[in-house]
Design an enzyme around this catalytic site. Sequence first.
Site, short mmCIF file in Angstrom:
data_model
loop_
_atom_site.label_atom_id
_atom_site.label_comp_id
_atom_site.label_asym_id
_atom_site.label_seq_id
_atom_site.Cartn_x
_atom_site.Cartn_y
_atom_site.Cartn_z
N ASP A 154 34.69 45.04 42.08
CA ASP A 154 33.55 44.92 41.17
C ASP A 154 32.65 43.79 41.66
OD1 ASP A 154 31.75 45.16 39.16
OD2 ASP A 154 33.13 44.72 37.52
N LEU A 191 30.42 43.09 25.54
CA LEU A 191 29.27 42.46 24.89
C LEU A 191 29.82 41.75 23.67
CD1 LEU A 191 26.27 44.97 24.67
CD2 LEU A 191 26.07 42.51 25.05
N HIS A 243 29.34 40.55 29.84
CA HIS A 243 30.26 40.48 30.98
C HIS A 243 30.38 41.87 31.59
CE1 HIS A 243 34.68 40.17 32.51
NE2 HIS A 243 33.85 39.83 33.46
N HIS A 245 30.87 36.04 39.56
CA HIS A 245 32.21 35.54 39.89
C HIS A 245 33.02 36.45 40.81
CE1 HIS A 245 33.21 37.01 35.55
NE2 HIS A 245 33.62 37.95 36.37
N ASN A 246 32.38 37.43 41.45
CA ASN A 246 33.01 38.20 42.54
C ASN A 246 31.97 38.35 43.64
OD1 ASN A 246 35.35 38.59 41.10
ND2 ASN A 246 35.15 40.79 40.88
N SER A 287 35.44 31.49 24.14
CA SER A 287 34.84 31.37 25.47
C SER A 287 34.25 29.97 25.56
CB SER A 287 33.75 32.43 25.68
OG SER A 287 34.29 33.74 25.65
N HIS A 291 37.00 31.47 36.34
CA HIS A 291 36.03 32.47 35.87
C HIS A 291 36.38 33.05 34.51
CE1 HIS A 291 38.84 35.73 36.56
NE2 HIS A 291 37.92 36.66 36.44
#
Length: 458
Positions: free
Chosen positions: A73, A183, A212, A306-307, A362, A381
Site C-alpha cells: 500500500d 475515516l 487513513h 508512512h509507506n 490517536s 506510524h
Amino acid sequence: MLVPGIIYVDTALEGHLEQQAIDQVANVATLPGIVGVSMAMPDIHTGYGFPIGGVAAFGVDDGLISPGGVGYDINCGVRLIRSNLTRGEAIGRIRDLVGALYNNVPSGVGSKGNIALSLDDERQLIKKGARWAVEQGYGDADDLDKTESGGCIEGADPSAISDKALQRGKNQQGTLGSGNHFLEIQYVSEIFDEAAANAFGLFKGQITVMIHTGSRGLGHQVCTDYLATMEKASAKYGIRLYDKELAAAPFKSPEAELYFAAMKGAANYAWANRQFIMHRTMEAFQKVLGASPGELGLSLVYDVAHNIAKVEHHTAGGKKTALVVHRKGATRAFAKGHPELPESYKHIGQPVLIPGDMGRASYVLTGTETAMAETFGSTCHGAGRLMSRHKAIKAAKGRAIWRELEDEGITVMTAGKTTLAEEMPEAYKDVSNVVEIVHNAGISKKVAMLKPLGVVKG
C-alpha cells in the site's frame, strides 16, 4: 549484518515482539549500501521482507531500493482535519455525520469512487498528485502547503505503471478501501504541548477528523509488478538475499529507476485520494450541520505518508549526504526549521500523526532534532497489530463489537461483515504505550491526544 539493528521498545511491549519481525530487522541490515542502522519502531510487526515499523537508509551511489521496504500500500498515510466545533456542539449529530461520511466516501474491498477519471486524467493525476485534485477545484493551495512533499513527488512516470495497475486505479479515487483504513470523527481529549497545539490550530474539546488510506489497487499492483522485476534484478546484480522478499536493485540501475518512477506515481495517487476524501468529508459536514466548511473552521492540519521511499539529505558519517530512506509503517518526523516544512510550522516542527485503534485514541506529535540525528527523521506510524486478522476473528466470535463500541460512546459503520472483528481494539497494541516510547526516546514529542466518537471502517 553490515550495521547494527535497533528496535525501539520498552519492557511492557518487549514481550509482544515477534521473532520473525526481529529477524527481519537483522535481514535488512545485510543489504548492500545500508547506512547507519537497520531500525524498527515500537509498533513493529512482521511484514513482507522489511518489518512493518521498519526504517532503513541506503546511499544513492552504492545502495539500493527495495519494494519490500515500502510495502504493497504505497503511501498509505494519514490526514488530519481540524474544526472550530466542540464536542458539546457536535455530540448530538455524530450518528448523522457518520452516516453522511459512509455515504459520501465509498469503502470496502474493490470499492469504486464518484470521481470520474479518463485514462489521460489518471496519468495527469499520477504526475501531479494532490496538485491535480486542487486544480480540479477539490481544495486550495494551503492544503498543498500542509501536505508532505506538497502532495506530489516530482519524477513520477505513468509509463512505468502497468496497464493493469492503471485499470485498477481508474475508478478508485476518493475511496477508503478496506482493512485498517478509516475515516474517524474525534475530539481533542488532552493537550500536552500548548505552543505546538496552538500552531497546529488544536484546542481541548475540539472536533477533528482523521483520514487513513493509501493508493488502493493501483499501489498494490505497482508493488506486485515490480517484485517480479526486482527478483530478477537481485540475481542479475549479485545481491545476496537472506530473505527473497528483500528483492532489490542498485538505486542507479534501470530497474530501480523504473520502480522509483512508478512508486512516486502511486504515492501521488494516494495524496490525491486523501485530498478528494477530505473534500467529500467537508461536504458531509456541510450537509448535516447546515454550515459551510469556512463557517465550521474545517481546514487541513497536515498529511503524512508512512509507506514510502524518498531521497533525502541526512548526516551520516559526519557529513550531509543524499540517502534513499525507506519508511515502511513509519512516519517522517522532521524537526523545526527544516526547509520542507510549511512556514507556519517551521518554529515548532512537523506535525506527526499517529492513529490508534477505533476504541482508544490517536495522537498528534512533533518531529525533533533527536529524530534527525538518530532515525533519519522518522518515528512510529500507529499502534501495530498484536493479532493476525484470522486470530482476531476467532477471538471476536460470539461478540458484537459494534455494540461494545456503542457502549463506549463510539458510533461505527463498516462495509465488511468481518471488518469489525479483524479491527477490534484488542487486535492492536495500545497506541498510548507505543507513543510513550517514541516520546521518551525523544524521536517525536507528544502534542495532543484524540479520542474517537464516530468511525467509518473500510
